[in-house]
Design a protein around this motif. Structure first.
Motif, PDB file in Angstrom:
ATOM      1  N   ASP A  82       6.983   2.091  12.810  1.00  0.00           N
ATOM      2  CA  ASP A  82       5.951   1.752  13.792  1.00  0.00           C
ATOM      3  C   ASP A  82       4.553   1.770  13.186  1.00  0.00           C
ATOM      4  N   ALA A  83       4.374   2.521  12.096  1.00  0.00           N
ATOM      5  CA  ALA A  83       3.065   2.592  11.444  1.00  0.00           C
ATOM      6  C   ALA A  83       3.250   2.938   9.980  1.00  0.00           C
ATOM      7  N   LEU A  84       2.462   2.288   9.153  1.00  0.00           N
ATOM      8  CA  LEU A  84       2.439   2.566   7.711  1.00  0.00           C
ATOM      9  C   LEU A  84       1.076   3.125   7.355  1.00  0.00           C
ATOM     10  N   ILE A  85       1.075   4.229   6.619  1.00  0.00           N
ATOM     11  CA  ILE A  85      -0.157   4.824   6.111  1.00  0.00           C
ATOM     12  C   ILE A  85      -0.204   4.578   4.617  1.00  0.00           C
ATOM     13  N   VAL A  86      -1.264   3.927   4.144  1.00  0.00           N
ATOM     14  CA  VAL A  86      -1.366   3.553   2.737  1.00  0.00           C
ATOM     15  C   VAL A  86      -2.793   3.797   2.270  1.00  0.00           C
ATOM     16  N   ALA A  87      -2.941   4.189   1.004  1.00  0.00           N
ATOM     17  CA  ALA A  87      -4.274   4.416   0.430  1.00  0.00           C
ATOM     18  C   ALA A  87      -4.637   3.251  -0.478  1.00  0.00           C
ATOM     19  N   GLY A  88      -5.867   2.790  -0.377  1.00  0.00           N
ATOM     20  CA  GLY A  88      -6.313   1.625  -1.144  1.00  0.00           C
ATOM     21  C   GLY A  88      -6.679   1.955  -2.570  1.00  0.00           C
ATOM     22  N   GLY A  89      -5.703   2.406  -3.342  1.00  0.00           N
ATOM     23  CA  GLY A  89      -5.951   2.797  -4.722  1.00  0.00           C
ATOM     24  C   GLY A  89      -6.083   1.613  -5.665  1.00  0.00           C
ATOM     25  N   PHE A  90      -6.496   1.915  -6.918  1.00  0.00           N
ATOM     26  CA  PHE A  90      -6.719   0.839  -7.889  1.00  0.00           C
ATOM     27  C   PHE A  90      -5.492   0.551  -8.746  1.00  0.00           C
ATOM     28  N   GLU A  91      -4.439   1.361  -8.640  1.00  0.00           N
ATOM     29  CA  GLU A  91      -3.215   1.091  -9.397  1.00  0.00           C
ATOM     30  C   GLU A  91      -2.411  -0.015  -8.716  1.00  0.00           C
ATOM     31  N   GLU A  92      -1.804  -0.873  -9.505  1.00  0.00           N
ATOM     32  CA  GLU A  92      -1.039  -1.986  -8.962  1.00  0.00           C
ATOM     33  C   GLU A  92       0.130  -1.497  -8.117  1.00  0.00           C
ATOM     34  N   ARG A  93       0.730  -0.407  -8.507  1.00  0.00           N
ATOM     35  CA  ARG A  93       1.887   0.097  -7.760  1.00  0.00           C
ATOM     36  C   ARG A  93       1.511   0.559  -6.355  1.00  0.00           C
ATOM     37  N   ALA A  94       0.231   0.924  -6.159  1.00  0.00           N
ATOM     38  CA  ALA A  94      -0.209   1.365  -4.842  1.00  0.00           C
ATOM     39  C   ALA A  94      -0.262   0.218  -3.838  1.00  0.00           C
ATOM     40  N   PHE A  95      -0.243  -1.017  -4.336  1.00  0.00           N
ATOM     41  CA  PHE A  95      -0.352  -2.196  -3.467  1.00  0.00           C
ATOM     42  C   PHE A  95       1.009  -2.778  -3.101  1.00  0.00           C
ATOM     43  N   LYS A  96       2.049  -2.396  -3.826  1.00  0.00           N
ATOM     44  CA  LYS A  96       3.346  -3.059  -3.695  1.00  0.00           C
ATOM     45  C   LYS A  96       3.937  -2.967  -2.288  1.00  0.00           C
ATOM     46  N   VAL A  97       3.932  -1.785  -1.706  1.00  0.00           N
ATOM     47  CA  VAL A  97       4.560  -1.610  -0.390  1.00  0.00           C
ATOM     48  C   VAL A  97       3.875  -2.472   0.658  1.00  0.00           C
ATOM     49  N   LEU A  98       2.555  -2.440   0.701  1.00  0.00           N
ATOM     50  CA  LEU A  98       1.839  -3.253   1.686  1.00  0.00           C
ATOM     51  C   LEU A  98       2.068  -4.740   1.437  1.00  0.00           C
ATOM     52  N   GLU A  99       2.089  -5.145   0.192  1.00  0.00           N
ATOM     53  CA  GLU A  99       2.269  -6.556  -0.146  1.00  0.00           C
ATOM     54  C   GLU A  99       3.631  -7.069   0.306  1.00  0.00           C
ATOM     55  N   GLU A 100       4.666  -6.258   0.177  1.00  0.00           N
ATOM     56  CA  GLU A 100       6.021  -6.697   0.511  1.00  0.00           C
ATOM     57  C   GLU A 100       6.447  -6.283   1.915  1.00  0.00           C
ATOM     58  N   ALA A 101       5.555  -5.614   2.636  1.00  0.00           N
ATOM     59  CA  ALA A 101       5.914  -5.125   3.969  1.00  0.00           C
ATOM     60  C   ALA A 101       6.143  -6.270   4.953  1.00  0.00           C
ATOM     61  N   ARG A 102       7.054  -6.025   5.859  1.00  0.00           N
ATOM     62  CA  ARG A 102       7.281  -6.937   6.979  1.00  0.00           C
ATOM     63  C   ARG A 102       7.255  -6.091   8.250  1.00  0.00           C
ATOM     64  N   PHE A 103       6.161  -6.170   8.983  1.00  0.00           N
ATOM     65  CA  PHE A 103       5.977  -5.324  10.156  1.00  0.00           C
ATOM     66  C   PHE A 103       6.579  -5.971  11.402  1.00  0.00           C
ATOM     67  N   HIS A 104       7.048  -5.137  12.326  1.00  0.00           N
ATOM     68  CA  HIS A 104       7.452  -5.690  13.617  1.00  0.00           C
ATOM     69  C   HIS A 104       6.188  -5.945  14.446  1.00  0.00           C
ATOM     70  N   PRO A 105       6.260  -6.734  15.499  1.00  0.00           N
ATOM     71  CA  PRO A 105       5.056  -7.211  16.210  1.00  0.00           C
ATOM     72  C   PRO A 105       4.146  -6.111  16.745  1.00  0.00           C
ATOM     73  N   ASP A 106       4.694  -4.945  17.050  1.00  0.00           N
ATOM     74  CA  ASP A 106       3.890  -3.878  17.642  1.00  0.00           C
ATOM     75  C   ASP A 106       3.483  -2.797  16.638  1.00  0.00           C
ATOM     76  N   ALA A 107       3.692  -3.049  15.368  1.00  0.00           N
ATOM     77  CA  ALA A 107       3.420  -2.037  14.338  1.00  0.00           C
ATOM     78  C   ALA A 107       1.920  -1.881  14.087  1.00  0.00           C
ATOM     79  N   HIS A 108       1.573  -0.773  13.432  1.00  0.00           N
ATOM     80  CA  HIS A 108       0.199  -0.467  13.062  1.00  0.00           C
ATOM     81  C   HIS A 108       0.147  -0.134  11.573  1.00  0.00           C
ATOM     82  N   CYS A 109      -1.058  -0.208  11.015  1.00  0.00           N
ATOM     83  CA  CYS A 109      -1.267   0.160   9.612  1.00  0.00           C
ATOM     84  C   CYS A 109      -2.562   0.959   9.511  1.00  0.00           C
ATOM     85  N   VAL A 110      -2.482   2.099   8.858  1.00  0.00           N
ATOM     86  CA  VAL A 110      -3.661   2.931   8.595  1.00  0.00           C
ATOM     87  C   VAL A 110      -3.976   2.826   7.107  1.00  0.00           C
ATOM     88  N   ILE A 111      -5.151   2.318   6.771  1.00  0.00           N
ATOM     89  CA  ILE A 111      -5.570   2.168   5.378  1.00  0.00           C
ATOM     90  C   ILE A 111      -6.626   3.226   5.070  1.00  0.00           C
TER      91      ILE A 111
END
Length: 351
Positions: A21-50
């Motif tokens: 229902d919600a993904l919490i992710v930190a906007g770091g400078f490492e490429e691996r920190a971006f992978k989950v958000l880049e490949e994520a597929r959220f359901h219509p009611d989901a949220h994201c905390v950056i």
């Protein structure tokens, strides 16, 4: 102690994130920190905390904009929540993060935290606050390993070519020299009248931070936990860490152990063993300076034994040029509800 969570590779990140229902992710400078958000597929009611970093790291705003732009491709603006961490102002961040979680709809229950772009003190803070808000719910932890780490194998070979048992030359690192030893109120633990301390250090590749926390704590006993990488091809990193820290094994009563940098259960079992042996006579202080999964183990141990103190050696800054490169395997583990880890079950229900 409650059984440790199992770690599993994520085969399909799109499906895994589609269940939260919600993904919490930190906007770091490492490429691996971006992978989950880049490949994520959220359901219509989901949220994201950056989590946005506001500090002196080069191109900080550019990194954050990249995360925000990616989230906007997948979610409506009102479902994206930005919480800013200014330098190491954990008090201000905690207040804002608490507010962000409190403002989420009540039906947002299945939450995932991507720890790949978080320093140790932020991992512990985010988990503490989230698991207080959702004490009756499980949380999913996501962690992405890098393709290449610093120092490289070539650097290691050069360093040890003329070295003996110990290494004096500190290899290049993402973190700069030691700055301060951060002890947060939430993780300050309880000190006994005896005042004798056993310091547990998850030793990495930054001996200057180990030296800094040793000077700050001045323990009667020292336990060095060396990390054995989950990837056999990186086994040489264990030898490097041991050589870099060999000098700290002298001058005080010291024990050493080897634990996995991936399997949380190994670290928890080792901490439990020493806790049971020492806690009647010593205060326990833990400094996670190695892998993010070791930090996760440290947090879970503190959650069970709140009298333990956590301390975080903070560098004066970071050099993105020396950060781990690329994104490799993403791992997942599911934490049981916070209530189930307490010795007392008298934990207030989530409002």
């Amino acid at each position: 102690m409650t059984a440790a969570p199992s770690v599993h590779p994520v085969i399909d990140l799109a499906s895994a994130t589609g269940a939260v229902d919600a993904l919490i992710v930190a906007g770091g400078f490492e490429e691996r920190a971006f992978k989950v958000l880049e490949e994520a597929r959220f359901h219509p009611d989901a949220h994201c905390v950056i989590i946005r970093y506001a500090n002196n790291v080069l191109n900080n705003r550019t990194h954050f904009v990249r995360y925000l732009t990616e989230a906007r491709k997948k979610l409506a603006e009102e479902r994206i929540h930005v919480v800013t961490l200014r330098d190491t102002d954990i008090a201000g961040f905690s207040a804002d993060f608490n507010k962000a979680l409190a403002n989420l709809p009540r039906d947002v229950r299945a939450m995932a935290v991507d720890i790949s772009g978080m320093p140790a003190y932020l991992i512990c803070t985010v988990l503490r606050i989230l698991r207080e808000h959702r004490s009756r719910e499980r949380q999913t932890i996501l962690y992405t390993s890098a393709q290449d780490y610093t120092p490289t194998r070539a650097e290691y070979d050069r360093i040890i070519a003329d070295a003996h048992e110990e290494i004096e030359l500190v290899p290049r690192s993402m973190v700069l020299e030691m700055g301060d030893n951060l002890v947060l109120d939430a993780f300050s633990g309880y000190r006994s009248q005896a005042g004798k301390t056993c310091l547990v250090i998850f030793a990495g590749y930054d001996p200057h931070r180990t030296a800094g926390v040793l000077d700050a704590v001045n323990p009667a006993l020292l336990l060095l936990l060396y990390g054995k990488p989950g990837n056999p091809e990186l086994a040489w990193r264990l030898d490097l860490s041991q050589r870099l820290h060999k000098k700290f094994e002298r001058g005080r009563r010291t024990a050493t152990e080897i634990v996995s940098t991936l399997e949380v259960s190994e670290s928890l079992e080792t901490l439990e063993e020493y806790y049971n042996y020492l806690i009647d006579d010593y205060d326990l202080v833990i400094a996670p300076i190695s892998s993010k999964m070791d930090t996760l183990a440290t947090y879970l141990f503190w959650e069970r034994y709140g009298e333990v103190q956590l301390t975080f050696p903070i560098p004066i800054g970071y050099n993105p040029d020396n950060c781990p490169q690329g994104a490799s395997t993403t791992y997942q583990m599911v934490l049981e509800p916070r209530r189930s880890l307490f010795r007392s079950q008298d934990v207030p229900a989530t409002p």
